[in-house]
Design a protein around this motif. Structure first.
Motif, PDB file in Angstrom:
ATOM      1  N   ILE A  58      62.306  23.458  61.521  1.00  0.00           N
ATOM      2  CA  ILE A  58      63.688  23.745  61.881  1.00  0.00           C
ATOM      3  C   ILE A  58      64.431  22.425  61.801  1.00  0.00           C
ATOM      4  O   ILE A  58      64.045  21.459  62.467  1.00  0.00           O
ATOM      5  N   TRP A  95      49.731  17.703  58.238  1.00  0.00           N
ATOM      6  CA  TRP A  95      50.988  18.201  57.660  1.00  0.00           C
ATOM      7  C   TRP A  95      52.185  17.746  58.481  1.00  0.00           C
ATOM      8  O   TRP A  95      53.244  17.435  57.929  1.00  0.00           O
ATOM      9  N   ARG A 112      52.765  14.230  57.282  1.00  0.00           N
ATOM     10  CA  ARG A 112      53.370  14.136  55.945  1.00  0.00           C
ATOM     11  C   ARG A 112      54.834  14.565  55.951  1.00  0.00           C
ATOM     12  O   ARG A 112      55.692  13.898  55.388  1.00  0.00           O
ATOM     13  N   ILE A 113      55.089  15.726  56.587  1.00  0.00           N
ATOM     14  CA  ILE A 113      56.458  16.260  56.596  1.00  0.00           C
ATOM     15  C   ILE A 113      57.348  15.391  57.472  1.00  0.00           C
ATOM     16  O   ILE A 113      58.460  15.026  57.092  1.00  0.00           O
ATOM     17  N   ALA A 152      64.239   9.907  55.293  1.00  0.00           N
ATOM     18  CA  ALA A 152      65.606  10.387  55.029  1.00  0.00           C
ATOM     19  C   ALA A 152      66.524  10.111  56.216  1.00  0.00           C
ATOM     20  O   ALA A 152      67.732   9.979  56.058  1.00  0.00           O
ATOM     21  N   ASN A 207      53.266  25.973  56.750  1.00  0.00           N
ATOM     22  CA  ASN A 207      54.087  25.008  57.484  1.00  0.00           C
ATOM     23  C   ASN A 207      55.509  25.526  57.610  1.00  0.00           C
ATOM     24  O   ASN A 207      56.058  26.055  56.648  1.00  0.00           O
ATOM     25  N   THR A 257      68.186  16.337  64.723  1.00  0.00           N
ATOM     26  CA  THR A 257      66.865  16.611  65.301  1.00  0.00           C
ATOM     27  C   THR A 257      66.126  17.592  64.402  1.00  0.00           C
ATOM     28  O   THR A 257      66.748  18.342  63.657  1.00  0.00           O
ATOM     29  N   LEU A 258      64.807  17.561  64.485  1.00  0.00           N
ATOM     30  CA  LEU A 258      64.063  18.626  63.829  1.00  0.00           C
ATOM     31  C   LEU A 258      62.794  18.966  64.565  1.00  0.00           C
ATOM     32  O   LEU A 258      62.329  18.196  65.399  1.00  0.00           O
ATOM     33  N   ILE A 259      62.306  20.178  64.280  1.00  0.00           N
ATOM     34  CA  ILE A 259      61.045  20.661  64.844  1.00  0.00           C
ATOM     35  C   ILE A 259      60.130  20.914  63.658  1.00  0.00           C
ATOM     36  O   ILE A 259      60.477  21.678  62.754  1.00  0.00           O
ATOM     37  N   VAL A 260      58.976  20.257  63.641  1.00  0.00           N
ATOM     38  CA  VAL A 260      58.022  20.442  62.559  1.00  0.00           C
ATOM     39  C   VAL A 260      56.831  21.228  63.102  1.00  0.00           C
ATOM     40  O   VAL A 260      56.230  20.844  64.099  1.00  0.00           O
ATOM     41  N   ASN A 261      56.525  22.324  62.449  1.00  0.00           N
ATOM     42  CA  ASN A 261      55.435  23.193  62.861  1.00  0.00           C
ATOM     43  C   ASN A 261      54.413  23.269  61.734  1.00  0.00           C
ATOM     44  O   ASN A 261      54.297  24.289  61.063  1.00  0.00           O
ATOM     45  N   GLY A 262      53.716  22.181  61.520  1.00  0.00           N
ATOM     46  CA  GLY A 262      52.703  22.141  60.464  1.00  0.00           C
ATOM     47  C   GLY A 262      51.450  22.886  60.892  1.00  0.00           C
ATOM     48  O   GLY A 262      51.155  22.997  62.079  1.00  0.00           O
ATOM     49  N   THR A 263      50.722  23.392  59.897  1.00  0.00           N
ATOM     50  CA  THR A 263      49.489  24.128  60.204  1.00  0.00           C
ATOM     51  C   THR A 263      48.388  23.191  60.692  1.00  0.00           C
ATOM     52  O   THR A 263      47.456  23.618  61.343  1.00  0.00           O
ATOM     53  N   ALA A 282      58.154  12.046  55.709  1.00  0.00           N
ATOM     54  CA  ALA A 282      59.170  12.222  54.657  1.00  0.00           C
ATOM     55  C   ALA A 282      60.545  12.394  55.289  1.00  0.00           C
ATOM     56  O   ALA A 282      61.528  11.789  54.850  1.00  0.00           O
ATOM     57  N   ALA A 283      60.625  13.187  56.346  1.00  0.00           N
ATOM     58  CA  ALA A 283      61.912  13.430  56.997  1.00  0.00           C
ATOM     59  C   ALA A 283      62.450  12.150  57.629  1.00  0.00           C
ATOM     60  O   ALA A 283      63.635  11.846  57.519  1.00  0.00           O
TER      61      ALA A 283
END
Lengths: 358, 358
Positions: free
Chosen positions: A163, B171, B174-175, B182, A160, B161-167, B178-179
Motif C-alpha cells: 500500500i 521480499w 527488496r521492495i 525513490a 507480495n 508512507t507505505l506498507i509492504v506485505n511481502g511473502t 527499492a522504495a
C-alpha cells in the motif's frame, strides 16, 4: 436504460478498439482478450454502467496493470494479482466499493477491471482517466482535477502486496514504479479510490463504448476484407500520418517501462520518405522526414496496413508494414496543466506541443 | 526489579556503546544522541524493560532507520518520520502495541525506539534482532527463527508512507529497499510486529544494557585520559586486529546502501603492514596483508586510536588513526542458516566463514 452486459463477444471488440486508442500502450489486445475471456467463462458476464448510473456517494476504484508491457506478455497475469490488489485497497480503506473502472484505455488495461468485475460481481463504469493510454500513474484527468491516487495498492504474481500512501500522485508513481521493478517489472494496482460524483466530474466518459464501436468496425471491415485504414479514420476523427515498413527498432526495458524508437521506410504514396516514433510504453512523438508531425498528448497509433489491427510497442517488429495515424486527444489534455503533466517536454523532448488539426 | 529509565545521561552511553557493537553501521552515535536528547527533553524519559518483563501476549514492534547512513547524516530525522511509520503499522495491523524494541545495535538504531518511546509513552525492551548491526532487513535472529518482517511500514521526511506485505522477509527487504531509494535514500521503518513470547524466544537479550556498559567504559577511560583500546577489548571479549592510518577510502551510495573499502597503513607494532576492510553499511571483511582475519557475522569495529570512540562507515576519512578490533558474534549467527543469511558468501565474497577465536 437497459442493463448492458460485457460478455465474451463484445469483450473482443472492446480489447481491440481499446488498443487502437491505447497509442501503442495499455497492453496487447490479444493478451487482454485471453485474460478477460477466462474470467468471464469462469465467473459469468459483467455489468457495464454508464457514468450517470453511478451514485454520487458510491465508492469506485480503478484497477490496472502497471509496469513494462514487454514484461507482462512474458508473465500473463492469472487474476490472482488483481484480486489481491483489490482486497488490499478495500481492507486498507475500509470502504464499501460499489463499482470498478479502467484507469486508461488500452488492450489490457480496459479489460483488467472486467476481469476483476467478473471475479467480484461488481459492475464496471464506462469511463476512464485518460481517453487513451499514458505511461505514468499521475497522467490522468483525475490528477488534473486535483484528485489523489493514494492509497495505491500493488500486487505481484508471487503474493507480495503493498500500500503506497504518497503525499502527491507523483510520489505514488515514483515509489510504486521503484517497487514494481523490484517485484519483477509488471504488477496489478488499484488506485484513485473516489466517490461517484468525483469520478463523473473528472473522468472521460463512455470510452469503453467508444472502444467497443472501434473494435466492431475493425472486425467487420476485416471480415469484409476491406482496407480498414480510411474507414477507421472516419470513426476515429483521425488523420493518416505515414505508411511504411519498420526498418529499425530500438526497444529496451528500463526504469519499469518499455522505451525506445521505431524507424520506418515509406511505402505506397510515402515511398522515399522516412518516419520515426519515440515511445515510453505509449507512442509519444512522430516525425516524418525530420519534421515533428504529432506529439503527446495527441494520440499516435500504429495499425497493421493489411488488417487495421493496432500494434502495441511490445509487439512492433522489424519488417512490419504499418499505417501511422494520429487522433486528437480529449480537450482536458489541451489545458496548461494537461500539457505540463503529459506534453512532450515532460518526456524530455525539447518541443512545444502543437495541437493536432485534422 | 526496579524500574529502569533511559534519560539524557545513560542515553549518551547507550549511543556510544551501540556504535562499538554496530561494526561501522547502525548510524553515527552523535546523530543518535542528538535525536534522542531532543525527544527526551521534549517528552520525558523512557522506561526500559528487561525481556522477562514483557507479557507473552503483548504486541511489540521494532523501529529503525533503513537506508544509507551517509544519506541520513545529511537529513537528520526530526521524529515525525518514525511516529508516522509507527502509526501506519499500528493502524494497518489494528494491534494494541505495548512495547518497542531496536531491530539492531547501532549508534542511531539503538536510539530510534527511544525517540519513539518518548513520543508515544511506550517502554523499550532490552533486546534486539542482531546483537550487532547488519545491512539488510532479513538479517535478524527473528528471521532465523522463521518469523516474518511483514507488515513493514516505511515513512520518509516528505510525508510519504507505505506498507509492504511481502511473502517473505527477503521480499520486504527488496521492495522496501527499492522504495526507499525513490524516497530519497533513508527512511524510518517499523517491522517484525511480534508477541512477547516470540520476541523473547528469538531475540538477543540485554543488548541495550551491554551497549550502555560499553559506552560507560569508553567515556570513563576517556575522562581518565587512559588508552581505552586494551581495556575495551576486555569488556568486549574482543581481539585487536590492526592499528593503522587510513591511506585510501572508496565509498559510494549505491542500491540504498553505503558501500566501499577502506585501506590502512600500519602504525605502532603494525608498521610496514597493510590492512583493508570492505563494507556495506557495516564492516564485512577485514584483511591484513592479504590474509582474511575476520568476516561477517563476527563483528569488526574501527575505534579512534586516541579516544577509543567508534568510527562508523560514513565518517571514516583519509588520515584517521584507528584500531581495528574483532568481537565474536552471538552463537545464533554461527549456525548453518545464520551463515547462509549473513555470512561472507551472501555479500559476494568467495570465502568460507571461519569463526573468530579470541
Amino acid at each position: 436504460m437497459a442493463v448492458r452486459i460485457i460478455d465474451t463477444h463484445n469483450l473482443e471488440n472492446i480489447a481491440m478498439g481499446a488498443a487502437v486508442l491505447g497509442t501503442g500502450g495499455g497492453g496487447d489486445p490479444y493478451v487482454g482478450k485471453l485474460m478477460a475471456m477466462a474470467a468471464i467463462e469462469k465467473y459469468g458476464p459483467v455489468t457495464l454502467l454508464s457514468p450517470d448510473e453511478v451514485g454520487d456517494d458510491d465508492w469506485t476504484v480503478a484497477a490496472s496493470m502497471m509496469g513494462a508491457p514487454s514484461v507482462m506478455i512474458e508473465k500473463i497475469p492469472s487474476g490472482t494479482e488483481v484480486i489481491r490488489a483489490f482486497e488490499a485497497i478495500r481492507d486498507y480503506s475500509q470502504k464499501e466499493i460499489k463499482a470498478l473502472y479502467p484507469i486508461e484505455v488500452g488492450g489490457v488495461n480496459s479489460v483488467v477491471p472486467i476481469v476483476l468485475g467478473a471475479m467480484t460481481g461488481l459492475p464496471i463504469v464506462d469511463i476512464d482517466g485518460m481517453g487513451r493510454a499514458f505511461p505514468e500513474a499521475q497522467m490522468v484527468t483525475f490528477h488534473l482535477a486535483g484528485k489523489q491516487s493514494a492509497p495505491m495498492s500493488i500486487a505481484d504474481e508471487k503474493g507480495n502486496t503493498l500500500i503506497v500512501n504518497g503525499t502527491e500522485s507523483i510520489w505514488n508513481e515514483r515509489i510504486g514504479r521503484a517497487a514494481l521493478i523490484a517485484m519483477g517489472g509488471s504488477v496489478m494496482t488499484c488506485d484513485y479510490l473516489m466517490q461517484g460524483r468525483d469520478l463523473k466530474a473528472s473522468g472521460i466518459h463512455n470510452t469503453l463504448t467508444l472502444a467497443e464501436n472501434i473494435g466492431e468496425k475493425v472486425h467487420s471491415l476485416r471480415r469484409q476484407n476491406q482496407n480498414p485504414i480510411t474507414a477507421l479514420l472516419d470513426v476515429l476523427g483521425g488523420k493518416l500520418l505515414f505508411e511504411g515498413k519498420i526498418s529499425n527498432l530500438l526497444r529496451r526495458n528500463t526504469g519499469g517501462f518499455t522505451k525506445g524508437e521505431a524507424y520506418f521506410d515509406g511505402i505506397n504514396s510515402y515511398q522515399g520518405k522516412r518516419a520515426m516514433i519515440g515511445f515510453q510504453n505509449e507512442f509519444l512523438v512522430a516525425k516524418v522526414d525530420d519534421e515533428i508531425v504529432t506529439t503527446t498528448p495527441d494520440l499516435i497509433t500504429a495499425l497493421d496496413l493489411e488488417t487495421g489491427f493496432p500494434i502495441t510497442t511490445e509487439v512492433l517488429r522489424y519488417g512490419s508494414r504499418v499505417a501511422l495515424i494520429a487522433i486528437p486527444c480529449d480537450p482536458k489534455w489541451r489545458t496548461e496543466k494537461g500539457i505540463q503533466v503529459a506534453g512532450p517536454r515532460y518526456f524530455g523532448y525539447d518541443i512545444d506541443y502543437t495541437p493536432l488539426s485534422v
